[in-house]
Design a protein around this motif. Sequence first.
Motif, PDB file in Angstrom:
ATOM      1  N   SER A   1       0.812  -1.217   0.000  1.00 27.10           N
ATOM      2  CA  SER A   1       0.000   0.000   0.000  1.00 27.10           C
ATOM      3  C   SER A   1       0.844   1.265   0.000  1.00 27.10           C
ATOM      4  O   SER A   1       0.462   2.261  -0.621  1.00 27.10           O
ATOM      5  N   CYS A   2       1.975   1.225   0.689  1.00 22.67           N
ATOM      6  CA  CYS A   2       2.768   2.439   0.873  1.00 22.67           C
ATOM      7  C   CYS A   2       3.863   2.615  -0.178  1.00 22.67           C
ATOM      8  O   CYS A   2       4.282   3.747  -0.427  1.00 22.67           O
ATOM      9  N   LYS A   3       4.322   1.551  -0.794  1.00 24.27           N
ATOM     10  CA  LYS A   3       5.433   1.696  -1.739  1.00 24.27           C
ATOM     11  C   LYS A   3       5.021   2.464  -2.981  1.00 24.27           C
ATOM     12  O   LYS A   3       5.860   3.099  -3.629  1.00 24.27           O
ATOM     13  N   HIS A   4       3.723   2.445  -3.336  1.00 24.83           N
ATOM     14  CA  HIS A   4       3.267   3.161  -4.519  1.00 24.83           C
ATOM     15  C   HIS A   4       3.128   4.659  -4.256  1.00 24.83           C
ATOM     16  O   HIS A   4       2.952   5.425  -5.219  1.00 24.83           O
ATOM     17  N   LEU A   5       3.191   5.087  -3.004  1.00 21.30           N
ATOM     18  CA  LEU A   5       3.127   6.512  -2.700  1.00 21.30           C
ATOM     19  C   LEU A   5       4.427   7.220  -3.038  1.00 21.30           C
ATOM     20  O   LEU A   5       4.447   8.447  -3.154  1.00 21.30           O
ATOM     21  N   LEU A   6       5.508   6.480  -3.183  1.00 15.40           N
ATOM     22  CA  LEU A   6       6.799   7.063  -3.504  1.00 15.40           C
ATOM     23  C   LEU A   6       6.956   7.183  -5.013  1.00 15.40           C
ATOM     24  O   LEU A   6       6.291   6.513  -5.800  1.00 15.40           O
ATOM     25  N   THR A   7       7.858   8.067  -5.429  1.00 13.16           N
ATOM     26  CA  THR A   7       8.045   8.319  -6.860  1.00 13.16           C
ATOM     27  C   THR A   7       8.630   7.106  -7.569  1.00 13.16           C
ATOM     28  O   THR A   7       8.249   6.777  -8.690  1.00 13.16           O
ATOM     29  N   LEU A   8       9.542   6.417  -6.916  1.00 11.89           N
ATOM     30  CA  LEU A   8      10.223   5.287  -7.526  1.00 11.89           C
ATOM     31  C   LEU A   8       9.383   4.027  -7.363  1.00 11.89           C
ATOM     32  O   LEU A   8       9.100   3.594  -6.246  1.00 11.89           O
TER      33      LEU A   8
END
Length: 392
Positions: A115-122
Amino acid sequence: MAVFGSWFGREVDQDHVYSINGFWTVLLFAVCSVGSFALRYITTPISCWCPAQFTSSMISYTEKSCFLKDMYHNNSISDNYDDEIPSVPSFHLWIPLILFFQALAFKVPNITWNSCKHLLTLNMEETVESLKSVQLTSPENRQAIFSDAARVFGSLLRRNRFFLALLYLFVKLLLCINLIAQFMFLTTYFRQYLAIRVGSYADFDVDSIIKPLLVKDIYCHFQIHFLQNTQIFSVQCTLQITEIYEKMFIFLWYWVFLLAIITILNLVLWAGFLFLPFLRDGRIAAHVNASKGARPNEPAVTRFISSFLGIDGVFVLSMISRNSSELVAADLTQHLYQVFQEKEREWQNQRNLYTGETEGGAVVTGATGTIAALPIRTLPPCAENPEKAPTM
């Protein structure tokens, strides 16, 4: 199928320890949960010693009625039924639900990561997945793809320095906390089935505060209303399904114990690899030194790792190496190092432009496209530029 794979499959941005926690352990507890529920119907879960006058239908009713109870007694009833009889709880009816929540607890760190990794640009998952197929292309296309990927990757690293790696370590910490909590739960409530005696040799009576979740030999009290009479029965029963639950939880206890040790060591190794230079720089330097040409000096490699890659860059390169191949990680590292050298040369040119001195009246063009003209005082005093008269 893509959603199913993202929830229950191993992804390319995970290591094997993470996969064991987030997939195989969840699958193990889910199978145990479904199996414990099915055991009620494919086995004889309870066996009761019934009076001789009981018919087969009465015996069937007694066993089913006693199995569905959650409170039992340690002895038979007294002459006065109104007397208070000590009772003990049994959670054999709740075992499938308990195992389900244990499986869900193992899945929570994986859900947090996805859920949280897609909030980052990379997007590390797409990066690793796209580079896995590069090995099947021709050498010319391979180098072009690596060159483009290195430039895009280098621009993204300017915005993400350490957030992705810290998120991954936080998820690893959640895995360790979950395993410790699961271990304490299994030890507390299923201790009587294990060959351990925690606290027994320290003058601390653990058994006085621990109540087991399962019981085996019990007395079942029930009433039967016949016409206007109420007859009280007390039968001795054995919960045979408890024997199966015991073996299952013993296996799960050892599984969680070994997995907790492995996961804690894995967290320590990842933290050391990402934050300790003597563990982190050696692998990146080996990839850089594998390229053709002159061997880069150690200060340049150190600057490349600290000021260009950052912790996120080291983390992604390590994931590429684990899930693709060491050759792909080395090729991408070499192209990233070339981008780093270009950035350093541009920065050096800009520095010379604003702080250095020009030679022989030359005009210096900066990296940004601006032209640095010489000041007026550097021109010869006799150098004049007469204006040309306009022609008619």
